[in-house]
Design a protein around this motif. Structure first.
Motif, PDB file in Angstrom:
ATOM      1  N   ALA A 184       0.834  -1.211   0.000  1.00 58.78           N
ATOM      2  CA  ALA A 184       0.000   0.000   0.000  1.00 58.78           C
ATOM      3  C   ALA A 184       0.858   1.246   0.000  1.00 58.78           C
ATOM      4  O   ALA A 184       2.074   1.176   0.165  1.00 58.78           O
TER       5      ALA A 184
ATOM      6  N   GLU B  80       1.017   3.709  -2.413  1.00 58.87           N
ATOM      7  CA  GLU B  80       1.241   4.312  -3.731  1.00 58.87           C
ATOM      8  C   GLU B  80       0.765   3.296  -4.766  1.00 58.87           C
ATOM      9  O   GLU B  80       0.570   2.118  -4.429  1.00 58.87           O
TER      10      GLU B  80
ATOM     11  N   TYR C 277      -5.611   0.240  -0.719  1.00 61.87           N
ATOM     12  CA  TYR C 277      -5.589   1.683  -0.886  1.00 61.87           C
ATOM     13  C   TYR C 277      -6.246   2.356   0.301  1.00 61.87           C
ATOM     14  O   TYR C 277      -7.375   2.019   0.655  1.00 61.87           O
TER      15      TYR C 277
ATOM     16  N   PRO D   1      -6.422  -1.893  -6.486  1.00 61.06           N
ATOM     17  CA  PRO D   1      -6.389  -2.268  -5.071  1.00 61.06           C
ATOM     18  C   PRO D   1      -7.578  -3.135  -4.683  1.00 61.06           C
ATOM     19  O   PRO D   1      -7.515  -3.835  -3.678  1.00 61.06           O
TER      20      PRO D   1
ATOM     21  N   THR E 266     -11.290  12.035  -1.192  1.00 61.79           N
ATOM     22  CA  THR E 266      -9.976  11.427  -0.969  1.00 61.79           C
ATOM     23  C   THR E 266      -8.881  12.215  -1.680  1.00 61.79           C
ATOM     24  O   THR E 266      -7.713  11.973  -1.464  1.00 61.79           O
TER      25      THR E 266
ATOM     26  N   ILE F  31      -6.786   3.405  -9.049  1.00 61.59           N
ATOM     27  CA  ILE F  31      -6.464   4.748  -8.558  1.00 61.59           C
ATOM     28  C   ILE F  31      -5.494   5.401  -9.548  1.00 61.59           C
ATOM     29  O   ILE F  31      -4.478   4.813  -9.913  1.00 61.59           O
TER      30      ILE F  31
ATOM     31  N   ARG G  13       4.158  10.499   1.701  1.00 70.70           N
ATOM     32  CA  ARG G  13       3.256  11.544   1.237  1.00 70.70           C
ATOM     33  C   ARG G  13       3.816  12.914   1.594  1.00 70.70           C
ATOM     34  O   ARG G  13       4.083  13.187   2.751  1.00 70.70           O
TER      35      ARG G  13
HETATM   36  O1  PRX Z   1      -2.901   8.941  -3.379  1.00 72.32           O
HETATM   37  C1  PRX Z   1      -3.211   7.830  -2.585  1.00 72.32           C
HETATM   38  C2  PRX Z   1      -1.943   7.047  -2.290  1.00 72.32           C
HETATM   39  O2  PRX Z   1      -1.444   7.576  -1.069  1.00 72.32           O
HETATM   40  C3  PRX Z   1      -2.343   8.547  -0.529  1.00 72.32           C
HETATM   41  C4  PRX Z   1      -2.415   8.431   0.955  1.00 72.32           C
HETATM   42  O3  PRX Z   1      -1.132   8.453   1.510  1.00 72.32           O
HETATM   43  P1  PRX Z   1      -0.940   8.365   3.075  1.00 72.32           P
HETATM   44  O4  PRX Z   1      -1.803   9.373   3.730  1.00 72.32           O
HETATM   45  O5  PRX Z   1       0.510   8.407   3.336  1.00 72.32           O
HETATM   46  O6  PRX Z   1      -1.535   6.966   3.505  1.00 72.32           O
HETATM   47  C5  PRX Z   1      -0.984   5.751   3.084  1.00 72.32           C
HETATM   48  C6  PRX Z   1      -1.758   4.619   3.679  1.00 72.32           C
HETATM   49  C7  PRX Z   1      -1.458   3.296   3.022  1.00 72.32           C
HETATM   50  C8  PRX Z   1      -3.651   8.263  -1.204  1.00 72.32           C
HETATM   51  O7  PRX Z   1      -4.497   9.399  -1.207  1.00 72.32           O
HETATM   52  N1  PRX Z   1      -2.186   5.614  -2.130  1.00 72.32           N
HETATM   53  C9  PRX Z   1      -2.238   4.921  -0.972  1.00 72.32           C
HETATM   54  N2  PRX Z   1      -2.409   3.603  -1.215  1.00 72.32           N
HETATM   55  C10 PRX Z   1      -2.489   3.453  -2.561  1.00 72.32           C
HETATM   56  C11 PRX Z   1      -2.354   4.734  -3.140  1.00 72.32           C
HETATM   57  N3  PRX Z   1      -2.420   4.916  -4.480  1.00 72.32           N
HETATM   58  C12 PRX Z   1      -2.618   3.826  -5.250  1.00 72.32           C
HETATM   59  N4  PRX Z   1      -2.738   2.577  -4.761  1.00 72.32           N
HETATM   60  C13 PRX Z   1      -2.680   2.338  -3.427  1.00 72.32           C
HETATM   61  N5  PRX Z   1      -2.789   1.099  -2.959  1.00 72.32           N
END
Ligand code: PRX
Length: 630
Positions: free
Chosen positions: A363, A365, A387, A413, A479, A493, A507
C-alpha cells in the motif's frame, strides 16, 4: 448475492447493526449506548457512551491467554540488536514507560510528541500514552527541524520523547541536534524531553529539561500503572500529514472507533490470528506504522516484527531471512520497496524457507503491474494491494478474504471495504458516475466508518472545509484521488487531484517544499511538481526563478545553487523532501491569469504531450525545462 456483497451492503444499509456486531471484537469497560451519532454531519461520533482503552486491547487483554507468547519482535540490522518481548514483558515495559510519563507530569489529554527511530522504546511510548489517555503524535524521524517545529507548535506537547540517533545503511543519523533546533524554533517549547540513549552518538543535554530514559526506567522497574478507561471519543493520537497548504494537518483519531476498526480489519481483511506473526516494513512515523506495526497486530494477539534497517543490508534477502527465522505469516510493505528488491538477485526470493508466509500486502502508492507480477512470481504468494490514507487509518479499497476469498486484479487495489460508501464523482458537475470505466474523484459518503479521522487537531473548520462537500441531503468526503471502476466493481487509482505527491510511498505536500526553498536568499519564485520515477513512483522536481540569475548561464554555478537549495530542504524538512533536481527558469510557466501550469510542467518532465497550451502566457519556460532535461 455473494457473501462479501451482502456483508458490504449490510455495512451501509444497516450501519448500526453491522458495527454493533464488530464492536464485540474488543473489550469494553462500559459498552456503548449508541453506535453512531451522526446528528452533526460531517462529524461522526462512534460508540457513544462506551469506555475502553486501546492499550488494554492491544496488550493487557492478552495476558490471560498468551502472556508468554511473543508480542514484539525487535530487529535492527543496523545495530545488530534483536530481542523478543512476550506480552507479559511488553506489558511491564509499557507500564514502566507509563510511570515515567506520569513522573514527568503527563496527564490524560496531554500531548506527547514522539520523534524516534525504529526502536522498541517507541512502541512502549505509544502504548504507554494511550494507556493513560495522553495523546501521542509521532513525527517521522526523517523530518528535520522546521518540519518538526511546526508540528510541535500545532500539537503543543508537554513532553517530547526522542533518542540520540537512528541509523541508516550503517550511517548514524543524529536526532537530538534536530530536536534541539526545532525546540528553539518553536513558539510553544515543551517542558520536558525524555531521551533514549542508544549510545550511537554523544549529545548535548539541557539541564532541567532533558531526562534519561534508562535512569528513570530503573526507578520504575516494578511500576504498575493501570489502563485509564476512556470515553470512546477520547482522542488516541494525532498524526500529521501533508495537504495543499504548507501547514501540516493533524489527523485526529478517537479511541473506541479506531480499536474496533483495527480489530475488524485484522479479522476481515488481514485474517490474522493469535500466534501468527505480522511484519510491516513501514515506519512508526507513518499511518501504516500506527495501524499495522503497533496496534492492529497486537489487538489481534499476533506478534509484530519491528524492523530497523534497509531491505538490502546486510544482503538483499534479509526480509525473507527474517520471515524464515520468525515464521512470519503476514507481510506489509510498499511498492517502492519491492522495486528496490527488483534490482537484487531474484534467487534471493527463493533462498529462504518462507512457507509460513500467507500473503504480502502492499500500500501507499500505485502498485504497477510488472512489479506486482515480479514479486508474485518470485515469492509464489498472494500479493494484496490496498488503498487508504492517513485520514482513514485502514483500507478503503482492497479485498476482504476473511469474509470471502476474493480474486485480486493487478493494477487495482480492489473493491470498497465495508463501512466505506465509496463513490466516483464527476469533478465538474459533482454528479455521481455509475458506469464502468468513467474517471472521477473518489469520494466516501458520510459518515466515515469507525477508525477514520474525527477532525483535524484543533481545527474543526479546516476539517470540514478541506475534506467535505455538502450536496443536498448528504455529505461527501473527498480522498483527493482520481479513480475509475471497472465492470466488476474493482477500482483503479489514477493519482491525486491536488498538489500532494507520493515519493517512495512517503506523502509530501509540494507547498511545504516550496516554502522551504523560498527561504533561500536567491530564490524569487519556485514551483515544486511531482514527476513520475521508475523506482520511487514519483520524485519532487523544483523549478526556480532566481533573484539574481547573472552567472547562472554557467553550469557550475547552477550546480552550486542547486546543491545549496537541496541542503536547505534537507536541513529544514529532511532528506525525504529533497527535490531530485532543481532547474532554473527565467519565469514560471503560467496562464495569462497567473495560474501555475503544474500539469504542463509535469508532462514536459515526463516527456509527454503537455496538452492544450492556448492559455499559456509565455511558452519559453517549458522550452527551458526541455533543454535542461535534454
Ligand atoms: O494517493 C493515494 C496514495 O497515497 C495517498 C495516501 O497516503 P498516506 O496518507 O501516506 O496513507 C498511506 C496509507 C497506506 C492516497 O491518497 N495511495 C495509498 N495507497 C495506494 C495509493 N495509491 C494507489 N494505490 C494504493 N494502494
Amino acid at each position: 448475492m455473494d457473501a462479501y456483497a451482502s456483508f458490504y451492503q449490510r455495512s451501509i444499509h444497516d450501519r448500526d447493526g453491522f458495527w454493533r456486531e464488530q464492536a464485540q471484537l474488543i473489550d469494553w469497560h462500559v459498552p456503548p449506548t449508541q453506535v453512531c451519532d451522526y446528528s452533526k454531519p460531517p462529524f461522526a461520533r462512534w460508540f457513544v457512551g462506551g469506555q475502553t482503552n486501546l492499550c488494554h486491547n492491544a496488550v493487557d487483554r492478552h495476558l490471560n491467554d498468551r502472556a508468554d507468547q511473543p508480542a514484539l519482535i525487535y530487529v535492527s540490522t543496523e545495530t545488530g540488536h534483536e530481542i523478543t518481548y512476550s506480552f507479559a514483558q511488553l506489558s511491564d515495559e509499557v507500564q514502566r514507560m507509563a510511570a515515567i510519563l506520569q513522573s514527568l507530569g503527563v496527564k490524560q489529554g496531554d500531548r506527547v510528541l514522539i520523534y524516534m527511530p525504529m526502536v522498541a522504546e517507541a512502541a512502549f511510548a505509544m502504548l504507554a500514552c494511550v494507556r493513560i489517555g495522553a495523546i501521542h503524535s509521532v513525527v517521522f524521524g526523517g523530518f528535520a527541524s522546521h518540519a518538526l517545529a511546526s508540528r510541535i507548535d500545532d500539537a503543543s506537547p508537554v513532553l517530547v520523547i526522542s533518542a540520540d540517533a537512528g541509523s541508516r545503511g550503517g550511517k548514524v543519523v543524529p536526532y537530538k541536534p534536530l530536536l534541539d533546533e526545532a525546540i528553539s524554533l518553536s513558539k510553544l517549547p515543551p517542558q520536558s524531553v525524555l531521551m533514549v540513549d542508544r549510545g550511537l552518538t554523544p549529545f548535548h543535554r539541557v539541564d532541567g529539561r532533558d531526562h534519561d530514559y534508562a535512569a528513570l526506567r530503573q526507578q520504575h522497574l516494578n511500576a504498575r500503572v493501570p489502563c485509564v478507561w476512556l470515553a470512546s471519543e477520547h482522542p488516541s493520537y494525532t498524526l500529521y500529514t501533508s495537504g495543499t497548504t504548507g501547514k501540516p494537518k493533524g489527523v485526529q483519531r478517537d479511541t473506541a472507533g479506531y480499536t474496533v476498526a483495527l480489530a475488524a480489519s485484522m479479522q476481515h481483511i488481514f485474517v490474522g490470528k493469535p500466534g501468527e506473526v505480522y511484519f510491516s516494513t513501514s515506519d512508526i512515523g507513518w499511518v501504516v506504522g500506527h495501524s499495522y506495526i503497533i496496534y492492529g497486530p497486537l489487538i489481534a494477539g499476533m506478534a509484530t516484527l519491528m524492523y530497523e534497517g534497509l531491505p538490502t543490508r546486510p544482503h538483499g534477502g534479509v526480509w525473507w531471512e527474517l520471515v524464515e527465522k520468525y515464521r512470519v505469516t503476514h507481510m506489509f510493505s510498499a511498492p517502492t520497496a519491492v522495486r528496490v528488491l527488483k534490482k537484487q538477485d531474484p534467487a534471493l526470493l527463493s533462498k529462504y524457507d518462507i512457507s509460513s508466509l500467507k500473503a504480502l500486502y502492499l500500500a501507499g502508492e500505485p502498485l504497477d503491474e510488472p512489479t506486482a507480477q515480479w514479486i508474485a512470481d518470485g515469492l509464489g504468494k498472494p500479493i494484496i494491494d490496498n488503498y487508504w490514507q492517513t485520514e482513514t487509518g485502514w483500507p478503503i479499497l482492497t479485498v476482504a478474504n476473511g469474509v470471502q476469498p476474493m480474486p485480486s486484479k493487478f493494477g487495482s487495489p480492489g473493491v470498497p471495504m465495508y463501512g466505506f460508501h465509496v463513490k466516483l464523482l464527476n469533478d465538474h458537475t459533482g454528479e455521481e458516475l455509475t458506469g464502468a470505466n468513467e474517471k472521477g474523484v473518489v469520494v466516501v459518503e458520510g459518515p466515515l466508518p469507525p477508525g477514520c479521522l474525527q477532525t483535524l487537531w484543533g481545527d474543526d473548520e479546516r476539517f470540514v472545509k478541506t475534506y467535505w462537500q455538502s450536496v443536498p441531503g448528504r455529505w461527501v468526503y473527498s480522498t483527493f484521488d482520481w479513480g475509475v471502476r471497472d465492470a466488476d466493481g474493482y477500482f483503479y487509482i489514477l493519482g491525486r487531484t491536488d498538489d500532494v505527491i507520493n515519493v517512495a510511498g512517503h506523502r509530501l505536500g509540494t507547498r511545504e517544499i516550496e516554502e522551504s526553498i523560498s527561504s533561500h536568499p536567491n530564490v524569487a519564485e519556485v514551483a515544486v511538481v511531482g514527476v513520475a520515477d521508475q523506482l520511487k513512483g514519483q520524485v519532487a522536481m523544483a523549478f526556480v526563478v532566481a533573484k539574481d540569475s547573472s552567472g547562472l548561464a554557467d553550469a557550475g554555478a547552477r550546480l552550486k545553487l542547486e546543491g545549496e537549495i537541496m541542503k536547505l530542504v534537507d536541513s529544514q524538512l529532511g532528506a525525504v523532501a529533497r527535490p531530485a533536481r532543481v532547474l532554473f527558469l527565467s519565469l514560471l510557466p503560467k496562464t495569462r491569469s497567473g495560474k501555475l501550469l503544474r500539469r504542463a510542467i509535469q508532462a514536459v518532465c515526463e516527456r509527454r504531450d503537455p496538452g492544450d497550451l492556448t492559455t499559456i502566457d509565455d511558452p519559453t519556460p517549458l522550452q527551458q525545462i526541455k533543454d535542461q532535461l535534454a
